[in-house]
Design an enzyme around this catalytic site. Structure first.
Site, PDB file in Angstrom:
ATOM      1  N   ARG A 202       4.283   7.862  -8.301  1.00 50.20           N
ATOM      2  CA  ARG A 202       3.006   7.619  -9.006  1.00 50.20           C
ATOM      3  C   ARG A 202       2.463   8.920  -9.608  1.00 50.20           C
ATOM      4  O   ARG A 202       1.266   9.176  -9.580  1.00 50.20           O
ATOM      5  CB  ARG A 202       1.951   7.015  -8.083  1.00 50.20           C
ATOM      6  CG  ARG A 202       2.282   5.656  -7.541  1.00 50.20           C
ATOM      7  CD  ARG A 202       2.332   4.616  -8.668  1.00 50.20           C
ATOM      8  NE  ARG A 202       2.340   3.273  -8.123  1.00 50.20           N
ATOM      9  CZ  ARG A 202       3.437   2.624  -7.726  1.00 50.20           C
ATOM     10  NH1 ARG A 202       4.623   3.203  -7.849  1.00 50.20           N
ATOM     11  NH2 ARG A 202       3.356   1.414  -7.251  1.00 50.20           N
TER      12      ARG A 202
ATOM     13  N   SER B  68      -2.798  -1.662  -6.451  1.00 50.04           N
ATOM     14  CA  SER B  68      -2.938  -0.760  -5.297  1.00 50.04           C
ATOM     15  C   SER B  68      -4.046   0.253  -5.576  1.00 50.04           C
ATOM     16  O   SER B  68      -3.994   0.938  -6.596  1.00 50.04           O
ATOM     17  CB  SER B  68      -1.653   0.020  -5.059  1.00 50.04           C
ATOM     18  OG  SER B  68      -0.561  -0.840  -4.901  1.00 50.04           O
TER      19      SER B  68
ATOM     20  N   GLU C 147      -4.943   5.947  -5.761  1.00 49.61           N
ATOM     21  CA  GLU C 147      -3.917   5.852  -6.786  1.00 49.61           C
ATOM     22  C   GLU C 147      -4.602   5.662  -8.144  1.00 49.61           C
ATOM     23  O   GLU C 147      -4.114   6.120  -9.169  1.00 49.61           O
ATOM     24  CB  GLU C 147      -3.018   4.651  -6.474  1.00 49.61           C
ATOM     25  CG  GLU C 147      -1.697   4.684  -7.180  1.00 49.61           C
ATOM     26  CD  GLU C 147      -1.328   3.367  -7.807  1.00 49.61           C
ATOM     27  OE1 GLU C 147      -1.779   3.116  -8.937  1.00 49.61           O
ATOM     28  OE2 GLU C 147      -0.579   2.604  -7.180  1.00 49.61           O
TER      29      GLU C 147
HETATM   30  N1  EPU Z   1       1.605  -4.532   4.513  1.00 51.84           N
HETATM   31  C1  EPU Z   1       0.795  -4.914   5.556  1.00 51.84           C
HETATM   32  N2  EPU Z   1      -0.469  -5.334   5.264  1.00 51.84           N
HETATM   33  C2  EPU Z   1      -0.932  -5.393   3.996  1.00 51.84           C
HETATM   34  C3  EPU Z   1      -0.099  -4.986   2.919  1.00 51.84           C
HETATM   35  C4  EPU Z   1       1.180  -4.563   3.213  1.00 51.84           C
HETATM   36  O1  EPU Z   1       1.173  -4.876   6.723  1.00 51.84           O
HETATM   37  O2  EPU Z   1      -2.087  -5.795   3.813  1.00 51.84           O
HETATM   38  C5  EPU Z   1       2.999  -4.141   4.808  1.00 51.84           C
HETATM   39  C6  EPU Z   1       3.970  -5.231   4.346  1.00 51.84           C
HETATM   40  O3  EPU Z   1       4.167  -6.204   5.296  1.00 51.84           O
HETATM   41  C7  EPU Z   1       5.223  -4.434   4.074  1.00 51.84           C
HETATM   42  C8  EPU Z   1       4.716  -3.085   3.631  1.00 51.84           C
HETATM   43  O4  EPU Z   1       3.356  -2.993   4.065  1.00 51.84           O
HETATM   44  O5  EPU Z   1       5.955  -4.256   5.253  1.00 51.84           O
HETATM   45  C9  EPU Z   1       4.799  -2.886   2.125  1.00 51.84           C
HETATM   46  O6  EPU Z   1       4.050  -3.883   1.454  1.00 51.84           O
HETATM   47  P1  EPU Z   1       4.365  -4.333  -0.057  1.00 51.84           P
HETATM   48  O7  EPU Z   1       5.802  -4.641  -0.218  1.00 51.84           O
HETATM   49  O8  EPU Z   1       3.370  -5.380  -0.414  1.00 51.84           O
HETATM   50  O9  EPU Z   1       4.159  -3.030  -0.911  1.00 51.84           O
HETATM   51  P2  EPU Z   1       3.119  -1.823  -0.861  1.00 51.84           P
HETATM   52  O10 EPU Z   1       3.816  -0.632  -0.300  1.00 51.84           O
HETATM   53  O11 EPU Z   1       1.851  -2.248  -0.220  1.00 51.84           O
HETATM   54  C10 EPU Z   1       3.875  -0.897  -3.193  1.00 51.84           C
HETATM   55  C11 EPU Z   1       3.231  -0.523  -4.487  1.00 51.84           C
HETATM   56  C12 EPU Z   1       2.902  -1.765  -5.312  1.00 51.84           C
HETATM   57  C13 EPU Z   1       4.178  -2.536  -5.550  1.00 51.84           C
HETATM   58  C14 EPU Z   1       4.808  -2.885  -4.211  1.00 51.84           C
HETATM   59  C15 EPU Z   1       6.156  -3.541  -4.367  1.00 51.84           C
HETATM   60  C16 EPU Z   1       2.097   1.579  -4.034  1.00 51.84           C
HETATM   61  C17 EPU Z   1       0.794   2.271  -3.871  1.00 51.84           C
HETATM   62  N3  EPU Z   1       2.039   0.272  -4.237  1.00 51.84           N
HETATM   63  O12 EPU Z   1       2.892  -1.601  -2.427  1.00 51.84           O
HETATM   64  O13 EPU Z   1       2.398  -1.344  -6.556  1.00 51.84           O
HETATM   65  O14 EPU Z   1       3.934  -3.720  -6.281  1.00 51.84           O
HETATM   66  O15 EPU Z   1       5.022  -1.677  -3.439  1.00 51.84           O
HETATM   67  O16 EPU Z   1       7.064  -2.596  -4.786  1.00 51.84           O
HETATM   68  O17 EPU Z   1       3.139   2.229  -3.989  1.00 51.84           O
HETATM   69  C18 EPU Z   1       0.426  -0.882  -7.779  1.00 51.84           C
HETATM   70  O18 EPU Z   1       0.818   0.279  -7.828  1.00 51.84           O
HETATM   71  O19 EPU Z   1      -0.654  -1.256  -8.291  1.00 51.84           O
HETATM   72  C19 EPU Z   1       1.213  -1.861  -7.045  1.00 51.84           C
HETATM   73  C20 EPU Z   1       0.815  -3.116  -6.852  1.00 51.84           C
END
Ligand code: EPU
Length: 336
Positions: free
Chosen positions: A162, A237, A332
């Protein structure tokens, strides 16, 4: 070019915040961009893309420029690859749909990300194991300080998680007019190992992978947990996933054996959404602001919240996560 005075930016940011720009204009091509620079020399110029990664906490002094430079042009092609030059004002998802319709591969995991093409390299948008840096060849822009057109190769962009040179040394100094992407025409390399992709593909009983199927799958996953900004104001995010040191992670893992994690060069990345949820703040609301009930990393404007209220709420989240885990969350979204 027309200039609006004291103009509301409500339609131009996905949090739906009603802040005013002292002046507002839209540019449609490189020539208009240059004209604008001549006219507003030495005055603050703020370039707006899709407004999907920005939190306005106050009115904007100076001129806000909506970048409407459009167009998708094929600039090169060989047996295996195609190079597209895309106007910065194009909507990212429209570009994805264009590529899906033509079976151009590489972009499909970045389906349904809100915002404009020009904003994509600034924060190196990423999702489901792919970042825009993986398909990007060049960024073309106008240097706001000297009016020169500059081309940045992939290495020049200094991409990180990012992050890019456009958020660091060149922050607010380059008006991105175009980007060039290199996509595959055949032998597509599909990335399906992130999160729920394989599970959803199995549910759909998919036998042969295609750009279209992967794109549809990603859209389905995103729609199931991310709020539509057309309905609920949000910027995706709100925080970055923090990177913590290996020893600190070991301590966390002893206490929470199920903590999700991704190894990085310098340590371990832990999902901010998980930390927020464990701090008891998933679906938490204060007035008209809250974390989304299906994805704690997303802060939602549930009504007429203002930017300051959203910012205050985000600080409460940061404080609670720090108190529980000793981990600092960094925003972010750009806070203005
Ligand atoms: N998780 C939780 N609780 C929550 C949210 C997530 O326990 O409320 C856990 C999930 O179960 C999973 C892990 O966290 O084990 C990762 O969750 P997720 O796959 O939803 O992805 P993220 O790391 O929360 C990142 C990006 C997103 C992108 C997703 C998928 C960042 C800051 N965010 O989110 O990007 O869509 O991965 O690749 O890196 C964005 O930047 O606006 C965005 C949506």
């Amino acid at each position: 070019m027309t200039f609006q005075k004291n103009y509301s930016l409500q339609k131009f940011n996905t949090f739906g915040l009603d802040v005013k720009a002292s002046f507002f204009t839209e540019i449609n091509d490189q020539e208009q961009a240059k004209l604008l620079l001549d006219q507003f020399q030495n005055q603050p110029i703020f370039i707006l893309g899709g407004g999907s990664n920005i939190l306005f906490t106050k009115n904007i002094e100076g001129i806000v420029v909506k970048n409407n430079i459009l167009g998708i042009e094929i600039v090169d092609k060989n047996e295996e690859n195609i190079w597209l030059k895309i106007g910065a004002g194009e909507i990212w998802q429209n570009l994805v749909q264009y590529c899906v319709a033509h079976d151009f591969g590489g972009i499909e995991n970045l389906s349904l990300i809100y915002g404009s093409v020009g904003a994509a390299p600034i924060q190196n948008i990423g999702a489901y194991g792919v970042e825009v840096k993986d398909i990007l060849e060049n960024v073309i822009g106008i240097n706001l300080e000297n009016g020169q057109i500059q081309t940045f190769g992939k290495e020049d962009c200094k991409f990180g998680y990012r992050d890019s040179i456009f958020k660091q040394t060149f922050k607010g100094k380059i008006l991105i007019t175009h980007i060039v992407l290199k996509l595959t025409l055949k032998k597509h390399i599909f990335k399906t190992d992130y999160g729920d992709i394989q599970k959803v593909l199995a549910e759909k009983k998919v036998k042969n992978l295609s750009v279209k199927i992967i794109s549809e799958t990603i859209c389905q996953i995103r729609q199931s947990k991310l709020p539509d900004p057309a309905v609920w104001g949000n910027c995706g995010s709100f925080f970055k996933n923090p990177e913590i040191s290996e020893p600190k992670f070991k301590i966390l893992q002893e206490k929470y054996p199920n903590v999700p994690s991704y190894p990085t060069q310098n340590g371990v990345k832990v999902p901010a959404g998980w930390l927020i949820e464990q701090a008891g703040l998933k679906g938490k609301r204060v007035g008209n602001v809250g974390t989304h009930e299906k994805q704690a990393l997303v802060i939602v404007n549930y009504g007429n919240a203002n930017g300051q209220q959203i910012w205050d709420f985000s600080k409460q989240i940061q404080a609670a996560v720090f108190e529980k885990f000793g981990v600092s969350l960094q925003a972010e979204v750009n806070i203005l």
